[in-house]
Write a protein that holds these residues in place. Structure first.
Motif, PDB file in Angstrom:
ATOM      1  N   PRO A 228     -12.321  10.945  -5.149  1.00  0.00           N
ATOM      2  CA  PRO A 228     -11.578   9.679  -5.199  1.00  0.00           C
ATOM      3  C   PRO A 228     -10.618   9.641  -6.375  1.00  0.00           C
ATOM      4  N   PHE A 229      -9.348   9.902  -6.097  1.00  0.00           N
ATOM      5  CA  PHE A 229      -8.392   9.892  -7.201  1.00  0.00           C
ATOM      6  C   PHE A 229      -8.123   8.462  -7.657  1.00  0.00           C
ATOM      7  N   SER A 230      -8.220   7.573  -6.725  1.00  0.00           N
ATOM      8  CA  SER A 230      -8.019   6.169  -7.087  1.00  0.00           C
ATOM      9  C   SER A 230      -8.700   5.351  -6.001  1.00  0.00           C
ATOM     10  N   LYS A 231      -8.631   4.038  -6.101  1.00  0.00           N
ATOM     11  CA  LYS A 231      -9.398   3.248  -5.135  1.00  0.00           C
ATOM     12  C   LYS A 231      -8.946   3.511  -3.709  1.00  0.00           C
ATOM     13  N   LYS A 232      -7.612   3.617  -3.520  1.00  0.00           N
ATOM     14  CA  LYS A 232      -7.138   3.821  -2.156  1.00  0.00           C
ATOM     15  C   LYS A 232      -6.647   5.233  -1.945  1.00  0.00           C
ATOM     16  N   LEU A 233      -6.877   6.144  -2.918  1.00  0.00           N
ATOM     17  CA  LEU A 233      -6.344   7.507  -2.815  1.00  0.00           C
ATOM     18  C   LEU A 233      -7.466   8.503  -2.599  1.00  0.00           C
ATOM     19  N   GLN A 234      -8.327   8.196  -1.647  1.00  0.00           N
ATOM     20  CA  GLN A 234      -9.360   9.168  -1.313  1.00  0.00           C
ATOM     21  C   GLN A 234      -9.140   9.549   0.129  1.00  0.00           C
ATOM     22  N   ILE A 235      -8.980  10.827   0.403  1.00  0.00           N
ATOM     23  CA  ILE A 235      -8.558  11.220   1.737  1.00  0.00           C
ATOM     24  C   ILE A 235      -9.644  10.917   2.760  1.00  0.00           C
ATOM     25  N   VAL A 236     -10.853  11.351   2.475  1.00  0.00           N
ATOM     26  CA  VAL A 236     -11.959  11.036   3.375  1.00  0.00           C
ATOM     27  C   VAL A 236     -13.081  10.485   2.529  1.00  0.00           C
ATOM     28  N   SER A 237     -13.665   9.425   2.960  1.00  0.00           N
ATOM     29  CA  SER A 237     -14.780   8.880   2.209  1.00  0.00           C
ATOM     30  C   SER A 237     -16.045   9.040   3.019  1.00  0.00           C
TER      31      SER A 237
ATOM     32  N   GLY B 213     -16.910   6.824 -15.119  1.00  0.00           N
ATOM     33  CA  GLY B 213     -16.320   5.693 -14.416  1.00  0.00           C
ATOM     34  C   GLY B 213     -15.160   6.019 -13.520  1.00  0.00           C
ATOM     35  N   GLY B 214     -14.926   7.322 -13.245  1.00  0.00           N
ATOM     36  CA  GLY B 214     -13.890   7.661 -12.267  1.00  0.00           C
ATOM     37  C   GLY B 214     -12.533   7.118 -12.637  1.00  0.00           C
ATOM     38  N   TRP B 215     -11.935   6.391 -11.695  1.00  0.00           N
ATOM     39  CA  TRP B 215     -10.588   5.907 -11.937  1.00  0.00           C
ATOM     40  C   TRP B 215     -10.570   4.534 -12.631  1.00  0.00           C
ATOM     41  N   LYS B 216     -11.745   4.056 -13.043  1.00  0.00           N
ATOM     42  CA  LYS B 216     -11.766   2.756 -13.704  1.00  0.00           C
ATOM     43  C   LYS B 216     -11.244   2.870 -15.124  1.00  0.00           C
ATOM     44  N   GLY B 217     -10.529   1.860 -15.505  1.00  0.00           N
ATOM     45  CA  GLY B 217     -10.008   1.828 -16.866  1.00  0.00           C
ATOM     46  C   GLY B 217      -9.320   0.513 -17.079  1.00  0.00           C
ATOM     47  N   ILE B 218      -8.498   0.419 -18.103  1.00  0.00           N
ATOM     48  CA  ILE B 218      -7.769  -0.824 -18.346  1.00  0.00           C
ATOM     49  C   ILE B 218      -6.876  -1.063 -17.138  1.00  0.00           C
ATOM     50  N   PRO B 219      -6.956  -2.232 -16.538  1.00  0.00           N
ATOM     51  CA  PRO B 219      -6.228  -2.462 -15.281  1.00  0.00           C
ATOM     52  C   PRO B 219      -4.726  -2.339 -15.454  1.00  0.00           C
ATOM     53  N   LEU B 220      -4.113  -1.612 -14.503  1.00  0.00           N
ATOM     54  CA  LEU B 220      -2.671  -1.413 -14.519  1.00  0.00           C
ATOM     55  C   LEU B 220      -2.090  -2.112 -13.285  1.00  0.00           C
ATOM     56  N   PRO B 221      -0.779  -2.403 -13.286  1.00  0.00           N
ATOM     57  CA  PRO B 221      -0.165  -2.954 -12.076  1.00  0.00           C
ATOM     58  C   PRO B 221      -0.323  -1.982 -10.925  1.00  0.00           C
ATOM     59  N   LEU B 222      -0.432  -2.513  -9.704  1.00  0.00           N
ATOM     60  CA  LEU B 222      -0.711  -1.680  -8.529  1.00  0.00           C
ATOM     61  C   LEU B 222      -2.012  -0.906  -8.752  1.00  0.00           C
ATOM     62  N   GLY B 223      -3.003  -1.618  -9.280  1.00  0.00           N
ATOM     63  CA  GLY B 223      -4.244  -0.977  -9.715  1.00  0.00           C
ATOM     64  C   GLY B 223      -4.904  -0.081  -8.700  1.00  0.00           C
ATOM     65  N   ASP B 224      -4.764  -0.413  -7.386  1.00  0.00           N
ATOM     66  CA  ASP B 224      -5.446   0.397  -6.395  1.00  0.00           C
ATOM     67  C   ASP B 224      -4.907   1.802  -6.330  1.00  0.00           C
ATOM     68  N   TYR B 225      -3.653   1.996  -6.684  1.00  0.00           N
ATOM     69  CA  TYR B 225      -3.059   3.329  -6.601  1.00  0.00           C
ATOM     70  C   TYR B 225      -2.890   3.971  -7.963  1.00  0.00           C
TER      71      TYR B 225
END
Lengths: 170, 322, 384
Positions: free
Chosen positions: B96-105, B252-264
């Motif tokens: 999971p590179f990001s919340k919506k950037l995982q090819i297959v879950s 924590g994977g892709w979690k961190g300080i929230p950025l704009p367009l956080g899902d990507y």
């Protein structure tokens, strides 16, 4: 003379080996021995028992017979021996590689260069020369360059200074 | 063309491209970091500060003559690099590179990744055997023993985290780290996992299988050109996989300080953490000499595994109680 | 992937190795081209899995017959050869050779020349030990220390290059002195180097001496007992690592070494780690000697009177120096004239390497690499 050196010299004298003192400043070693081949192993055992180490084993091509030169020295005090042993008529001499294992390679090298056969050596194959150059014997001199053994000794007498003063090396 | 198939093709292309890109970046990073540790400038020639060097290296390796040794098993010899590289690409599909950037879950993404990295052992075995070379055989023996042994502490430390989250799904594990990262509650597991990961990917100080000064090059002695570069790519891909699992499980994977367009844009934090861990791996490589092989095995069996087991036990008890 | 070698492949008929006594053993050839044998050395290993059953060094790949060349050249013509035997620390080889002729013919060397000889020889010893530390760590897989030690080496090589003209294979000494004087720039740079080097020891201690992996790789590996050392004629740091404090500079002092105050570091266990510590401490002792020599350096000529055509008396002469690897002896037999009748060069690494078969029985291959590395071999000096 250092007491251990005295002990060594008297042990050698007991084996009826003649030890000559030398001028260290002139020659770089303290004692010189000219030996017959049959006393060689006894000398080597005595040296090991008196805690000397083997410096090197080298050859010297002279008339009438090739001489093998051994240098022994001590870890604890300044006490250096040069021993010269002519080979037998059939170009052979006993090995000391079971007494001093370091002699193993030195004797192989001497055989490479001079063709001397060290009897009872465990592995007398070429060390520095290639296998096919077994008979090359590169350090044997041509007849016109060959000298007598006596021609290569010091002309002046060995003893120049009183023994006590000169032999105070150890 | 059905949209699913299109999506899969795009995903496949992206993954392979990313693997090659990662190898380039990681190769550059390794050479630059090692150079600065060794008090020299490193890559400077090709492109500004040598950034194009790896690209040119890749092109050079493609153009090299492929030498197959005379007495080798020709089919297996050519199979080994492919066998090494292909399974290394697959884990990238589930990371999971990001919340919506995982090819297959998948629900079992973690097991899938571990299974894929285990195939590498077979590839090494095949490579060493097929080379018909005593040095390669030596490297293979060592590598197989090392890889098989170090999988155990790796699994045990991962299990400790799974006990807390009760799911094998990578995105599920990240979701479970809502309030704190798992490294805070499983520090020992993190250390054990990281060390085992370094041993699994044959990185120094565990690089006995490629011990240059003893075995010339270990199991890939006889490979040249593209064959060699496949092993090379596989090693870097494995490194990335190991570090990304460490990031997902513990940091924590892709979690961190929230950025704009956080899902990507979570990918930014993900990459930061992964490359931070990769930097530590490279740093360790250029600092320590090689661990001797029997010491390597002793370390695994007598130290890592007992600690990992103890950690698992304590975790199980605490999970039950809390 | 296609097989581009194809039908034009060259077939080499290799003789199969017969008579391996045990079917489970196999032969592995380390060298002659190998990253860990420092030079062209082949070690034939009979292996039982990872364990070495027997190790046989095979020499001669770099044999140039120096001793025969010495029988056809006068001292000036053979001088460059002495720098090429042990290229890592060539000045002690120079020293032994010229001092041999000076002893034989009774030639006086001015005091300043002796001091210069000592300073440059000790700098060379430092350079050689640095090279060894880097190479030994490289054998064990640490790629960084060699670059740090080479950095230190570069400082010294620049200093020595100014005065000798060479960086590696020195031919700087002459019978009667040295061929070029040292100037204030040399002294300044050397003092700066000494200061810098003392600060570098903390880096080496942090990175190497205290490194747990390095300690585990070298402690207890390749233990040489004092009795073994005596039987094989081992000298130098390898011997001192086993606890015997034998150093030619103290035992049979030559040149101006009696004027300096320095210690002989010894180890206790005779393993590879002790040999490493001995060499590291020897660097510090060499720095001490250089410092004292620079303080005591007298004015005067740097080359005494020596005849152009040497007239040697008949007889034999021996000179022993402490080279970087151990005791180096030149033994000369002369029949008069200016060309030696026989020159025997006794090289320290030769005896040190001959202990390998006895040392390496039932040892792991990695330990063999560590033990051989710790003996600091330079193969060209062994092969001559």
């Amino acid at each position: 003379m250092h007491p251990a050196t005295e002990k060594l010299v008297s042990a050698l004298k007991e084996l009826s080996i003649q030890v000559d003192n030398c001028n260290y400043e002139e020659r770089g070693y303290h004692f010189e021995i000219d030996l017959e081949a049959d006393k060689l192993r006894v000398l080597a055992e005595c040296m090991l028992a008196q805690e000397m180490f083997l410096g090197f084993v080298g050859g010297l091509h002279v008339k009438p017979a090739i001489e093998i030169v051994y240098q022994f020295a001590s870890f604890e005090r300044a006490c250096r021996f040069v021993v010269r042993v002519p080979v037998a008529a059939d170009n052979s001499i006993p090995t000391i590689s079971d007494i001093y294992q370091g002699a193993n390679w030195h004797e192989r090298e001497t055989r490479d260069f001079y063709g001397v056969n060290f009897t009872d050596h465990p592995n007398l194959v070429p060390l520095l020369l290639a296998e096919e150059d077994v008979d090359l014997k590169p350090l044997l001199k041509k007849d016109e360059d060959l000298k007598e053994s006596a021609e290569l000794r010091w002309a002046a007498p060995v003893e120049e200074k009183p023994e006590a003063e000169k032999a105070e090396q150890g | 063309m059905p949209p699913e198939l299109l999506r899969m093709i795009i995903a496949a292309v992206l993954v392979v491209a990313f693997v090659f890109l990662n190898a380039m970046i990681l190769g550059y990073m390794e050479r630059k970091v090692s150079a600065h540790i060794q008090r020299r400038p490193g890559l400077m020639e090709v492109g500004p500060h040598g950034v194009l060097q790896l690209l040119i290296d890749g092109l050079k390796l493609i153009g090299k003559q492929l030498v197959v040794p005379e007495g080798s098993n020709k089919f297996l010899f050519r199979l080994a690099p492919v066998l090494s590289f292909a399974p290394c690409v697959l884990p990238f599909v589930v990371i999971p590179f990001s919340k919506k950037l995982q090819i297959v879950s998948m629900d079992i993404s973690l097991i899938f990744i571990l299974a894929m990295t285990s195939i590498n052992v077979i590839a090494i075995l095949v490579a060493g055997w097929a080379s018909n070379n005593k040095y390669s055989l030596f490297g293979t023996f060592r590598s197989v023993a090392q890889a098989v042994s170090y999988e155990i502490p790796m699994l045990l430390s991962i299990l400790s985290v799974i006990l807390v989250t009760s799911t094998f799904s990578l995105s599920g594990i990240i979701a479970a780290q809502k309030y704190y990262w798992f490294i805070l509650i499983q520090p020992l597991a993190f250390i054990i996992y990281f060390i085992s990961g370094m041993a699994e990917t044959n990185r120094a100080p565990f690089d006995m299988p490629e011990a240059e000064s003893e075995l010339t090059a270990g199991f890939h002695t006889e490979y040249s050109g593209m064959g060699f570069s496949f092993f090379f790519l596989a090693e870097y891909a494995n490194m990335f996989t190991v570090c990304s699992i460490a990031t997902v499980l513990f940091l924590g994977g892709w979690k961190g300080i929230p950025l704009p367009l956080g899902d990507y844009t979570g990918i930014f934090w993900f990459m930061l953490k992964v490359y931070g861990l990769l930097f530590v791996m490279i740093w360790v490589r250029w600092t320590f000499p090689r661990v001797r092989f029997d010491q390597l095995m002793t370390f695994c069996w007598k130290y890592l595994i007992p600690f990992a087991l103890a950690n698992l036990l304590i975790t199980a008890v605490l999970v039950k109680l809390i | 992937m296609g097989n581009l070698v194809g039908d034009n492949a060259v077939h080499v008929d290799l003789e199969p190795v017969t008579d391996i006594p045990n079917d489970n053993h196999f032969y592995l050839n380390m060298g002659p081209q190998h990253p860990s044998t420092h030079g062209v050395l082949r070690v034939l290993l009979e292996m039982d899995g990872e364990y070495v059953v027997e190790a046989q060094p095979v020499l001669g790949y770099g044999h140039r017959m120096q001793e025969k060349m010495a029988e056809h050249k006068n001292w000036m013509a053979f001088m460059p050869n002495t720098g090429r035997m042990d290229y890592a620390a060539a000045l002690p080889y120079n020293h032994g050779y010229v001092a041999l002729f000076e002893r034989l013919c009774g030639i006086e060397v001015p005091a300043r020349a002796e001091y210069i000889r000592v300073i440059t020889s000790e700098l060379n010893r430092i350079v050689s030990h640095h090279l060894w530390i880097g190479a030994m760590l490289l054998d064990m897989g640490a790629f960084t220390p060699i670059l740090y030690t080479f950095d230190d080496r570069e400082q010294v090589l620049d200093i020595l290059e100014d005065v000798t003209g060479s960086r590696l294979t020195y031919c700087y000494f002459r019978v009667g002195g040295v061929c070029k004087d040292i100037d204030d720039k040399f002294i300044e740079k050397t003092r700066a180097f000494i200061k810098r080097q003392r600060e570098r020891f903390t880096i080496y201690n942090d990175l190497i001496t205290g490194n747990i992996i390095f300690i585990k790789r070298t402690e207890g590996v390749g233990i040489i007992s004092p009795d073994m050392a005596r039987r094989y004629g081992i000298t130098g740091p390898v011997l001192r690592g086993s606890g015997i404090a034998y150093d030619v500079r103290k035992n049979e002092p030559y040149s101006v070494y009696p004027n300096f105050d320095f210690e002989i570091p010894v180890g206790q266990n005779g393993d590879s780690y002790d040999r490493y510590m001995v060499r590291l401490l020897e660097i510090e002792q060499s720095l001490r000697i250089i410092e004292q020599a620079l303080d005591q350096l007298p004015e005067g000529p740097f080359l005494g009177k020596a005849p152009k055509k040497m007239k040697m008396p008949t007889g034999d002469c021996s000179f022993t120096v402490e080279a970087a690897r151990g005791e180096l002896t030149y033994y000369l037999v002369s029949g008069g004239g200016d060309i030696p009748y026989r020159l025997k060069i006794r090289v320290p690494s030769y005896s040190n390497l001959s202990v390998l078969p006895e040392l390496c029985q039932s040892m792991l291959l990695s330990d063999l690499v560590a033990a051989m590395g710790s003996m600091d071999l330079v193969i060209p000096e062994i092969d001559r």
